[in-house]
Design a protein around this motif. Structure first.
Motif, PDB file in Angstrom:
ATOM      1  N   HIS A  25     -17.615 -28.101 -47.582  1.00  0.00           N
ATOM      2  CA  HIS A  25     -16.323 -28.104 -46.901  1.00  0.00           C
ATOM      3  C   HIS A  25     -15.937 -29.522 -46.474  1.00  0.00           C
ATOM      4  CE1 HIS A  25     -15.134 -23.878 -46.649  1.00  0.00           C
ATOM      5  NE2 HIS A  25     -16.431 -23.620 -46.621  1.00  0.00           N
ATOM      6  N   ALA A  26     -16.913 -30.295 -46.019  1.00  0.00           N
ATOM      7  CA  ALA A  26     -16.625 -31.670 -45.595  1.00  0.00           C
ATOM      8  C   ALA A  26     -16.194 -32.524 -46.783  1.00  0.00           C
ATOM      9  CB  ALA A  26     -17.851 -32.269 -44.903  1.00  0.00           C
ATOM     10  N   LEU A  27     -16.856 -32.376 -47.917  1.00  0.00           N
ATOM     11  CA  LEU A  27     -16.467 -33.130 -49.109  1.00  0.00           C
ATOM     12  C   LEU A  27     -15.057 -32.753 -49.565  1.00  0.00           C
ATOM     13  CD1 LEU A  27     -19.746 -33.135 -51.218  1.00  0.00           C
ATOM     14  CD2 LEU A  27     -18.526 -35.147 -50.366  1.00  0.00           C
ATOM     15  N   ALA A  28     -14.763 -31.462 -49.580  1.00  0.00           N
ATOM     16  CA  ALA A  28     -13.431 -31.018 -49.988  1.00  0.00           C
ATOM     17  C   ALA A  28     -12.371 -31.540 -49.023  1.00  0.00           C
ATOM     18  CB  ALA A  28     -13.386 -29.491 -50.066  1.00  0.00           C
ATOM     19  N   ARG A  29     -12.683 -31.563 -47.746  1.00  0.00           N
ATOM     20  CA  ARG A  29     -11.730 -32.070 -46.747  1.00  0.00           C
ATOM     21  C   ARG A  29     -11.522 -33.570 -46.919  1.00  0.00           C
ATOM     22  NH1 ARG A  29      -7.196 -31.841 -44.131  1.00  0.00           N
ATOM     23  NH2 ARG A  29      -7.287 -32.681 -42.027  1.00  0.00           N
ATOM     24  N   LEU A  30     -12.599 -34.323 -47.147  1.00  0.00           N
ATOM     25  CA  LEU A  30     -12.463 -35.760 -47.378  1.00  0.00           C
ATOM     26  C   LEU A  30     -11.593 -36.011 -48.606  1.00  0.00           C
ATOM     27  CD1 LEU A  30     -13.238 -38.664 -46.587  1.00  0.00           C
ATOM     28  CD2 LEU A  30     -15.240 -38.413 -48.091  1.00  0.00           C
ATOM     29  N   ASP A  47      -8.195 -39.290 -54.233  1.00  0.00           N
ATOM     30  CA  ASP A  47      -8.363 -40.632 -54.776  1.00  0.00           C
ATOM     31  C   ASP A  47      -9.636 -40.705 -55.618  1.00  0.00           C
ATOM     32  OD1 ASP A  47      -7.450 -43.615 -54.384  1.00  0.00           O
ATOM     33  OD2 ASP A  47      -9.640 -43.609 -54.130  1.00  0.00           O
ATOM     34  N   ARG A  48      -9.623 -41.499 -56.644  1.00  0.00           N
ATOM     35  CA  ARG A  48     -10.773 -41.581 -57.550  1.00  0.00           C
ATOM     36  C   ARG A  48     -11.997 -42.216 -56.899  1.00  0.00           C
ATOM     37  NH1 ARG A  48      -9.358 -46.137 -62.008  1.00  0.00           N
ATOM     38  NH2 ARG A  48     -10.963 -47.499 -61.178  1.00  0.00           N
ATOM     39  N   TYR A  49     -11.825 -42.834 -55.728  1.00  0.00           N
ATOM     40  CA  TYR A  49     -12.947 -43.492 -55.062  1.00  0.00           C
ATOM     41  C   TYR A  49     -13.619 -42.625 -53.995  1.00  0.00           C
ATOM     42  CZ  TYR A  49     -11.187 -47.555 -57.493  1.00  0.00           C
ATOM     43  OH  TYR A  49     -10.778 -48.418 -58.478  1.00  0.00           O
ATOM     44  N   VAL A  50     -13.179 -41.391 -53.864  1.00  0.00           N
ATOM     45  CA  VAL A  50     -13.784 -40.497 -52.874  1.00  0.00           C
ATOM     46  C   VAL A  50     -15.272 -40.317 -53.165  1.00  0.00           C
ATOM     47  CG1 VAL A  50     -13.798 -38.145 -51.941  1.00  0.00           C
ATOM     48  CG2 VAL A  50     -11.634 -39.316 -52.366  1.00  0.00           C
ATOM     49  N   ALA A  51     -15.632 -40.147 -54.423  1.00  0.00           N
ATOM     50  CA  ALA A  51     -17.046 -39.971 -54.786  1.00  0.00           C
ATOM     51  C   ALA A  51     -17.861 -41.201 -54.405  1.00  0.00           C
ATOM     52  CB  ALA A  51     -17.188 -39.675 -56.274  1.00  0.00           C
ATOM     53  N   ASP A  52     -17.290 -42.395 -54.568  1.00  0.00           N
ATOM     54  CA  ASP A  52     -17.992 -43.621 -54.172  1.00  0.00           C
ATOM     55  C   ASP A  52     -18.247 -43.636 -52.671  1.00  0.00           C
ATOM     56  OD1 ASP A  52     -17.979 -44.691 -56.779  1.00  0.00           O
ATOM     57  OD2 ASP A  52     -15.968 -45.512 -56.491  1.00  0.00           O
ATOM     58  N   GLU A  53     -17.224 -43.286 -51.914  1.00  0.00           N
ATOM     59  CA  GLU A  53     -17.349 -43.255 -50.457  1.00  0.00           C
ATOM     60  C   GLU A  53     -18.388 -42.221 -50.011  1.00  0.00           C
ATOM     61  OE1 GLU A  53     -14.386 -42.857 -46.566  1.00  0.00           O
ATOM     62  OE2 GLU A  53     -13.584 -42.533 -48.574  1.00  0.00           O
ATOM     63  N   ALA A  54     -18.323 -41.043 -50.619  1.00  0.00           N
ATOM     64  CA  ALA A  54     -19.266 -39.979 -50.262  1.00  0.00           C
ATOM     65  C   ALA A  54     -20.692 -40.358 -50.669  1.00  0.00           C
ATOM     66  CB  ALA A  54     -18.852 -38.671 -50.916  1.00  0.00           C
ATOM     67  N   ALA A  55     -20.835 -41.006 -51.821  1.00  0.00           N
ATOM     68  CA  ALA A  55     -22.167 -41.379 -52.307  1.00  0.00           C
ATOM     69  C   ALA A  55     -22.890 -42.273 -51.313  1.00  0.00           C
ATOM     70  CB  ALA A  55     -22.057 -42.082 -53.664  1.00  0.00           C
ATOM     71  N   LEU A  56     -22.165 -43.191 -50.704  1.00  0.00           N
ATOM     72  CA  LEU A  56     -22.783 -44.086 -49.726  1.00  0.00           C
ATOM     73  C   LEU A  56     -23.336 -43.317 -48.534  1.00  0.00           C
ATOM     74  CD1 LEU A  56     -20.178 -46.982 -49.772  1.00  0.00           C
ATOM     75  CD2 LEU A  56     -22.517 -47.036 -50.683  1.00  0.00           C
ATOM     76  N   GLU A  57     -22.550 -42.377 -48.044  1.00  0.00           N
ATOM     77  CA  GLU A  57     -22.985 -41.626 -46.865  1.00  0.00           C
ATOM     78  C   GLU A  57     -24.074 -40.608 -47.198  1.00  0.00           C
ATOM     79  OE1 GLU A  57     -23.565 -40.987 -43.128  1.00  0.00           O
ATOM     80  OE2 GLU A  57     -22.132 -42.479 -43.828  1.00  0.00           O
ATOM     81  N   LEU A  58     -23.972 -39.980 -48.365  1.00  0.00           N
ATOM     82  CA  LEU A  58     -24.958 -38.971 -48.762  1.00  0.00           C
ATOM     83  C   LEU A  58     -26.245 -39.588 -49.305  1.00  0.00           C
ATOM     84  CD1 LEU A  58     -22.552 -36.426 -50.505  1.00  0.00           C
ATOM     85  CD2 LEU A  58     -23.625 -36.205 -48.258  1.00  0.00           C
ATOM     86  N   ARG A  59     -26.197 -40.894 -49.562  1.00  0.00           N
ATOM     87  CA  ARG A  59     -27.346 -41.624 -50.106  1.00  0.00           C
ATOM     88  C   ARG A  59     -27.787 -41.051 -51.460  1.00  0.00           C
ATOM     89  NH1 ARG A  59     -27.565 -41.773 -44.669  1.00  0.00           N
ATOM     90  NH2 ARG A  59     -28.007 -43.755 -43.670  1.00  0.00           N
ATOM     91  N   VAL A  60     -26.768 -40.848 -52.313  1.00  0.00           N
ATOM     92  CA  VAL A  60     -27.002 -40.382 -53.678  1.00  0.00           C
ATOM     93  C   VAL A  60     -26.194 -41.282 -54.612  1.00  0.00           C
ATOM     94  CG1 VAL A  60     -27.425 -37.969 -52.985  1.00  0.00           C
ATOM     95  CG2 VAL A  60     -25.103 -38.698 -53.590  1.00  0.00           C
ATOM     96  N   SER A  61     -26.418 -41.137 -55.898  1.00  0.00           N
ATOM     97  CA  SER A  61     -25.661 -41.931 -56.861  1.00  0.00           C
ATOM     98  C   SER A  61     -24.201 -41.482 -56.882  1.00  0.00           C
ATOM     99  CB  SER A  61     -26.256 -41.786 -58.260  1.00  0.00           C
ATOM    100  OG  SER A  61     -26.003 -40.479 -58.759  1.00  0.00           O
ATOM    101  N   ARG A  62     -23.348 -42.331 -57.426  1.00  0.00           N
ATOM    102  CA  ARG A  62     -21.939 -41.977 -57.546  1.00  0.00           C
ATOM    103  C   ARG A  62     -21.782 -40.738 -58.424  1.00  0.00           C
ATOM    104  NH1 ARG A  62     -17.631 -41.094 -59.859  1.00  0.00           N
ATOM    105  NH2 ARG A  62     -15.604 -41.920 -59.364  1.00  0.00           N
ATOM    106  N   HIS A  63     -22.583 -40.658 -59.479  1.00  0.00           N
ATOM    107  CA  HIS A  63     -22.510 -39.515 -60.388  1.00  0.00           C
ATOM    108  C   HIS A  63     -22.854 -38.210 -59.651  1.00  0.00           C
ATOM    109  CE1 HIS A  63     -22.742 -37.214 -64.090  1.00  0.00           C
ATOM    110  NE2 HIS A  63     -23.947 -36.798 -63.726  1.00  0.00           N
ATOM    111  N   THR A  64     -23.934 -38.234 -58.886  1.00  0.00           N
ATOM    112  CA  THR A  64     -24.338 -37.051 -58.117  1.00  0.00           C
ATOM    113  C   THR A  64     -23.257 -36.677 -57.107  1.00  0.00           C
ATOM    114  OG1 THR A  64     -26.674 -37.561 -58.401  1.00  0.00           O
ATOM    115  CG2 THR A  64     -26.098 -36.119 -56.559  1.00  0.00           C
ATOM    116  N   ALA A  65     -22.696 -37.682 -56.435  1.00  0.00           N
ATOM    117  CA  ALA A  65     -21.629 -37.405 -55.465  1.00  0.00           C
ATOM    118  C   ALA A  65     -20.411 -36.807 -56.160  1.00  0.00           C
ATOM    119  CB  ALA A  65     -21.253 -38.677 -54.722  1.00  0.00           C
ATOM    120  N   ALA A  66     -20.087 -37.310 -57.342  1.00  0.00           N
ATOM    121  CA  ALA A  66     -18.944 -36.775 -58.085  1.00  0.00           C
ATOM    122  C   ALA A  66     -19.184 -35.315 -58.465  1.00  0.00           C
ATOM    123  CB  ALA A  66     -18.675 -37.618 -59.321  1.00  0.00           C
ATOM    124  N   LEU A  67     -20.406 -34.993 -58.861  1.00  0.00           N
ATOM    125  CA  LEU A  67     -20.728 -33.601 -59.191  1.00  0.00           C
ATOM    126  C   LEU A  67     -20.609 -32.705 -57.966  1.00  0.00           C
ATOM    127  CD1 LEU A  67     -23.817 -34.078 -61.556  1.00  0.00           C
ATOM    128  CD2 LEU A  67     -21.504 -33.352 -62.194  1.00  0.00           C
TER     129      LEU A  67
END
Length: 117
Positions: free
Chosen positions: A72-77, A84-104
């Motif tokens: 729910h937090a990812l969908a809200r962000l 925006d196409r950079y949401v996965a990049d932003e989330a990846a930093l906080e989740l401490r995962v790769s950009r690819h994993t965050a995008a998935l």
């Protein structure tokens, strides 16, 4: 000396005088989840087989709830950032995962919150 009883609540496990125990009742599953959140590795090492099974089930329920909150937090962000196409990049930093994993995870979150809220 007064008798104390164990009370399990959102703040954890505490002992209160028997006559002053709050009337709030938690289900056995809720009590197990609260205890699970307060355990240390040493305490788990002292559990019986039945208590370990109960703890495993509680940990699974806690993990499922946490995963749902993350979705729910990812969908809200994503919504707040206008998809925006950079949401996965932003989330990846906080989740401490790769950009690819965050995008998935972001894609799965969109699907879960929009198709199966």
């Amino acid at each position: 000396m007064p008798e104390f009883v164990q009370v399990v609540g959102p703040a954890g496990v505490m002992f209160v005088p028997a006559g002053q125990a709050p009337a709030v009742a938690f289900t056995p599953e809720e009590q197990a989840e609260i205890r699970c959140r307060t355990f240390t590795g040493e305490q788990v090492g002292e559990l019986s087989a039945e208590q370990v099974i109960e703890t495993l089930a509680a940990a699974r329920r806690i993990r499922a709830h946490t995963d749902a909150i993350e979705a729910h937090a990812l969908a809200r962000l994503d919504q707040l950032r206008g998809q925006d196409r950079y949401v996965a990049d932003e989330a990846a930093l906080e989740l401490r995962v790769s950009r690819h994993t965050a995008a998935l995870r972001l894609h799965r979150s969109r699907q879960l919150t929009q198709r199966m809220p």
